[in-house]
Design a protein around this motif. Structure first.
Motif, PDB file in Angstrom:
ATOM      1  N   PRO A 152     -21.902  41.436 -56.784  1.00 53.38           N
ATOM      2  CA  PRO A 152     -22.509  40.108 -56.858  1.00 53.38           C
ATOM      3  C   PRO A 152     -22.768  39.715 -58.311  1.00 53.38           C
ATOM      4  CG  PRO A 152     -24.122  41.727 -56.161  1.00 53.38           C
ATOM      5  CD  PRO A 152     -22.802  42.442 -56.222  1.00 53.38           C
ATOM      6  N   TYR A 153     -22.788  38.407 -58.577  1.00 49.05           N
ATOM      7  CA  TYR A 153     -22.998  37.923 -59.937  1.00 49.05           C
ATOM      8  C   TYR A 153     -23.769  36.609 -59.904  1.00 49.05           C
ATOM      9  CZ  TYR A 153     -19.340  34.477 -59.006  1.00 49.05           C
ATOM     10  OH  TYR A 153     -18.621  33.451 -58.468  1.00 49.05           O
ATOM     11  N   ALA A 154     -24.308  36.245 -61.054  1.00 52.20           N
ATOM     12  CA  ALA A 154     -24.938  34.944 -61.249  1.00 52.20           C
ATOM     13  C   ALA A 154     -24.744  34.552 -62.706  1.00 52.20           C
ATOM     14  CB  ALA A 154     -26.424  34.992 -60.895  1.00 52.20           C
ATOM     15  N   TYR A 155     -24.614  33.245 -62.963  1.00 54.60           N
ATOM     16  CA  TYR A 155     -24.516  32.806 -64.348  1.00 54.60           C
ATOM     17  C   TYR A 155     -25.093  31.407 -64.534  1.00 54.60           C
ATOM     18  CZ  TYR A 155     -20.259  29.945 -63.413  1.00 54.60           C
ATOM     19  OH  TYR A 155     -19.365  29.001 -62.953  1.00 54.60           O
ATOM     20  N   TYR A 156     -25.385  31.107 -65.792  1.00 55.20           N
ATOM     21  CA  TYR A 156     -25.852  29.784 -66.202  1.00 55.20           C
ATOM     22  C   TYR A 156     -25.012  29.337 -67.384  1.00 55.20           C
ATOM     23  CZ  TYR A 156     -28.609  26.311 -68.751  1.00 55.20           C
ATOM     24  OH  TYR A 156     -29.004  25.192 -69.438  1.00 55.20           O
ATOM     25  N   GLU A 157     -24.589  28.051 -67.378  1.00 57.89           N
ATOM     26  CA  GLU A 157     -23.750  27.543 -68.462  1.00 57.89           C
ATOM     27  C   GLU A 157     -24.079  26.078 -68.753  1.00 57.89           C
ATOM     28  OE1 GLU A 157     -19.067  27.554 -69.829  1.00 57.89           O
ATOM     29  OE2 GLU A 157     -19.538  27.501 -67.687  1.00 57.89           O
ATOM     30  N   PRO A 158     -24.615  25.770 -69.949  1.00 60.13           N
ATOM     31  CA  PRO A 158     -24.807  24.380 -70.353  1.00 60.13           C
ATOM     32  C   PRO A 158     -23.621  23.880 -71.177  1.00 60.13           C
ATOM     33  CG  PRO A 158     -25.999  25.808 -71.846  1.00 60.13           C
ATOM     34  CD  PRO A 158     -25.279  26.710 -70.859  1.00 60.13           C
ATOM     35  N   PHE A 159     -23.365  22.558 -71.123  1.00 55.98           N
ATOM     36  CA  PHE A 159     -22.349  21.890 -71.930  1.00 55.98           C
ATOM     37  C   PHE A 159     -23.082  21.004 -72.941  1.00 55.98           C
ATOM     38  CE2 PHE A 159     -20.102  23.353 -68.376  1.00 55.98           C
ATOM     39  CZ  PHE A 159     -18.736  23.172 -68.510  1.00 55.98           C
ATOM     40  N   ILE A 160     -22.891  21.268 -74.227  1.00 54.96           N
ATOM     41  CA  ILE A 160     -23.634  20.578 -75.280  1.00 54.96           C
ATOM     42  C   ILE A 160     -22.652  19.847 -76.195  1.00 54.96           C
ATOM     43  CG2 ILE A 160     -25.273  20.856 -77.184  1.00 54.96           C
ATOM     44  CD1 ILE A 160     -25.990  23.615 -75.826  1.00 54.96           C
ATOM     45  N   PRO A 161     -22.710  18.509 -76.303  1.00 53.57           N
ATOM     46  CA  PRO A 161     -21.814  17.801 -77.222  1.00 53.57           C
ATOM     47  C   PRO A 161     -22.049  18.244 -78.669  1.00 53.57           C
ATOM     48  CG  PRO A 161     -22.882  16.277 -75.712  1.00 53.57           C
ATOM     49  CD  PRO A 161     -23.570  17.591 -75.548  1.00 53.57           C
ATOM     50  N   ILE A 162     -20.967  18.456 -79.416  1.00 52.93           N
ATOM     51  CA  ILE A 162     -21.063  18.812 -80.829  1.00 52.93           C
ATOM     52  C   ILE A 162     -20.143  17.902 -81.635  1.00 52.93           C
ATOM     53  CG2 ILE A 162     -21.753  21.206 -80.447  1.00 52.93           C
ATOM     54  CD1 ILE A 162     -18.880  22.065 -80.790  1.00 52.93           C
ATOM     55  N   PHE A 163     -20.366  17.894 -82.948  1.00 51.45           N
ATOM     56  CA  PHE A 163     -19.616  17.044 -83.875  1.00 51.45           C
ATOM     57  C   PHE A 163     -19.764  15.564 -83.498  1.00 51.45           C
ATOM     58  CE2 PHE A 163     -16.730  20.937 -83.650  1.00 51.45           C
ATOM     59  CZ  PHE A 163     -17.411  21.581 -84.659  1.00 51.45           C
ATOM     60  N   SER A 164     -20.925  15.187 -82.980  1.00 48.82           N
ATOM     61  CA  SER A 164     -21.185  13.791 -82.639  1.00 48.82           C
ATOM     62  C   SER A 164     -22.527  13.390 -83.221  1.00 48.82           C
ATOM     63  CB  SER A 164     -21.191  13.591 -81.118  1.00 48.82           C
ATOM     64  OG  SER A 164     -22.304  14.236 -80.535  1.00 48.82           O
ATOM     65  N   ASP A 165     -22.814  12.097 -83.215  1.00 49.65           N
ATOM     66  CA  ASP A 165     -24.068  11.606 -83.781  1.00 49.65           C
ATOM     67  C   ASP A 165     -25.145  11.418 -82.708  1.00 49.65           C
ATOM     68  OD1 ASP A 165     -22.981   9.503 -82.440  1.00 49.65           O
ATOM     69  OD2 ASP A 165     -22.867   8.134 -84.150  1.00 49.65           O
ATOM     70  N   SER A 166     -24.943  12.018 -81.541  1.00 55.16           N
ATOM     71  CA  SER A 166     -25.899  11.845 -80.447  1.00 55.16           C
ATOM     72  C   SER A 166     -27.086  12.791 -80.538  1.00 55.16           C
ATOM     73  CB  SER A 166     -25.186  12.049 -79.105  1.00 55.16           C
ATOM     74  OG  SER A 166     -24.607  13.342 -79.037  1.00 55.16           O
ATOM     75  N   GLY A 167     -27.062  13.716 -81.521  1.00 54.02           N
ATOM     76  CA  GLY A 167     -28.123  14.700 -81.611  1.00 54.02           C
ATOM     77  C   GLY A 167     -27.969  15.777 -80.552  1.00 54.02           C
ATOM     78  N   PHE A 168     -28.932  16.708 -80.521  1.00 55.97           N
ATOM     79  CA  PHE A 168     -28.839  17.811 -79.546  1.00 55.97           C
ATOM     80  C   PHE A 168     -29.214  17.306 -78.167  1.00 55.97           C
ATOM     81  CE2 PHE A 168     -30.594  21.260 -77.052  1.00 55.97           C
ATOM     82  CZ  PHE A 168     -29.623  22.237 -77.185  1.00 55.97           C
ATOM     83  N   GLN A 169     -28.329  17.506 -77.227  1.00 62.79           N
ATOM     84  CA  GLN A 169     -28.608  17.182 -75.833  1.00 62.79           C
ATOM     85  C   GLN A 169     -27.678  18.002 -74.958  1.00 62.79           C
ATOM     86  OE1 GLN A 169     -27.752  12.964 -75.579  1.00 62.79           O
ATOM     87  NE2 GLN A 169     -25.623  13.330 -75.016  1.00 62.79           N
ATOM     88  N   ILE A 170     -28.072  18.194 -73.712  1.00 64.44           N
ATOM     89  CA  ILE A 170     -27.230  18.879 -72.739  1.00 64.44           C
ATOM     90  C   ILE A 170     -26.645  17.829 -71.809  1.00 64.44           C
ATOM     91  CG2 ILE A 170     -27.184  20.517 -70.824  1.00 64.44           C
ATOM     92  CD1 ILE A 170     -29.377  22.092 -72.207  1.00 64.44           C
ATOM     93  N   ASP A 171     -25.314  17.730 -71.783  1.00 65.78           N
ATOM     94  CA  ASP A 171     -24.653  16.762 -70.913  1.00 65.78           C
ATOM     95  C   ASP A 171     -24.482  17.284 -69.490  1.00 65.78           C
ATOM     96  OD1 ASP A 171     -24.430  14.795 -72.766  1.00 65.78           O
ATOM     97  OD2 ASP A 171     -22.233  14.698 -72.761  1.00 65.78           O
ATOM     98  N   ARG A 172     -24.407  18.625 -69.350  1.00 69.77           N
ATOM     99  CA  ARG A 172     -24.117  19.199 -68.038  1.00 69.77           C
ATOM    100  C   ARG A 172     -24.705  20.601 -67.956  1.00 69.77           C
ATOM    101  NH1 ARG A 172     -17.949  19.293 -66.650  1.00 69.77           N
ATOM    102  NH2 ARG A 172     -18.431  17.097 -66.219  1.00 69.77           N
ATOM    103  N   ASN A 173     -25.250  20.933 -66.795  1.00 70.05           N
ATOM    104  CA  ASN A 173     -25.711  22.289 -66.502  1.00 70.05           C
ATOM    105  C   ASN A 173     -24.955  22.831 -65.303  1.00 70.05           C
ATOM    106  OD1 ASN A 173     -27.678  23.002 -68.406  1.00 70.05           O
ATOM    107  ND2 ASN A 173     -29.249  21.777 -67.378  1.00 70.05           N
TER     108      ASN A 173
END
Length: 209
Positions: A152-173
């Motif tokens: 069995p397994y479990a994982y977590y993965e966020p998607f964070i935009p980079i090289f943009s002027d939007s600042g730090f944010q998570i677009d997808r979890n």
């Protein structure tokens, strides 16, 4: 028991207002020289309560194993994805990732940092002409039963935009749980559930088997 659990999750997901989809994939890898593997994968994913194909893709790449538990990988993915006009267009994706794996008793803990570059062929506005980048960090734990071939397994993965002027944010979890069944020394089968929350352009949830 795992199959029954997945069916129950699917039925619960289907009764909600958010979306439900199925994903099918196959991965193949082979050592071409010492410490260097070549990898190929393909997948099909559905959406709209699994009534439509959202995307299909083919991917190929290389992985270099620096040491026993550290590897560097790079790959290219050609995706055919449905767009806003309900037609399918290609997307081109490049991935560069660094992965570290730590065995701890019967647990296998891993972390992967990846940069994803995407370009579109479906152009709606000027922003679509430029490539966009994500930073992806995947934290995974897997348990290996000593006398049973299922892990069995479990994982977590966020998607964070980079090289943009939007600042730090998570677009997808993404949160996932499942199990891998070892068939032979060189082959295995995996089944799992993914809960995906997108924050842009608005909050929407996806349940994927």
């Amino acid at each position: 028991a795992l199959l029954i659990l997945l069916i129950l999750v699917a039925r619960i997901a289907y009764s909600q207002d958010d979306d439900f989809g199925l994903g099918f994939g196959e991965d193949v890898n082979h050592e071409i020289i010492k410490k260097m593997d070549i990898e190929f994968s393909g997948a099909l994913r559905t959406f709209n309560n699994s009534s439509q194909i959202e995307e299909t893709f083919l991917e190929g790449g290389l992985q270099y194993n620096f040491k026993k538990y550290i590897s560097l990988s790079g790959s290219y993915r050609l995706t055919s994805r449905v767009e806003d006009d309900s037609k399918y267009y290609f997307r081109h994706k490049l991935f560069l990732g660094l992965k570290a794996t730590i065995p701890s008793g019967n647990f296998l803990l891993s972390g992967r940092a990846m940069i994803q570059r995407t370009t579109k062929t479906y152009i709606e506005d000027e922003e679509d002409l430029s490539a966009y980048y994500y930073g992806r960090i995947k934290l995974r734990a897997e348990y290996d039963f000593p006398a049973f071939p299922m892990s069995p397994y479990a994982y977590y993965e966020p998607f964070i935009p980079i090289f943009s002027d939007s600042g730090f944010q998570i677009d997808r979890n993404r949160f996932s749980a499942g199990a891998k069944l070892k068939i032979t020394v060189r082959s295995s089968m995996e089944a799992g559930y993914i809960f995906q929350r997108d924050f842009q352009p608005h909050i929407s949830d996806r349940n994927i088997i």
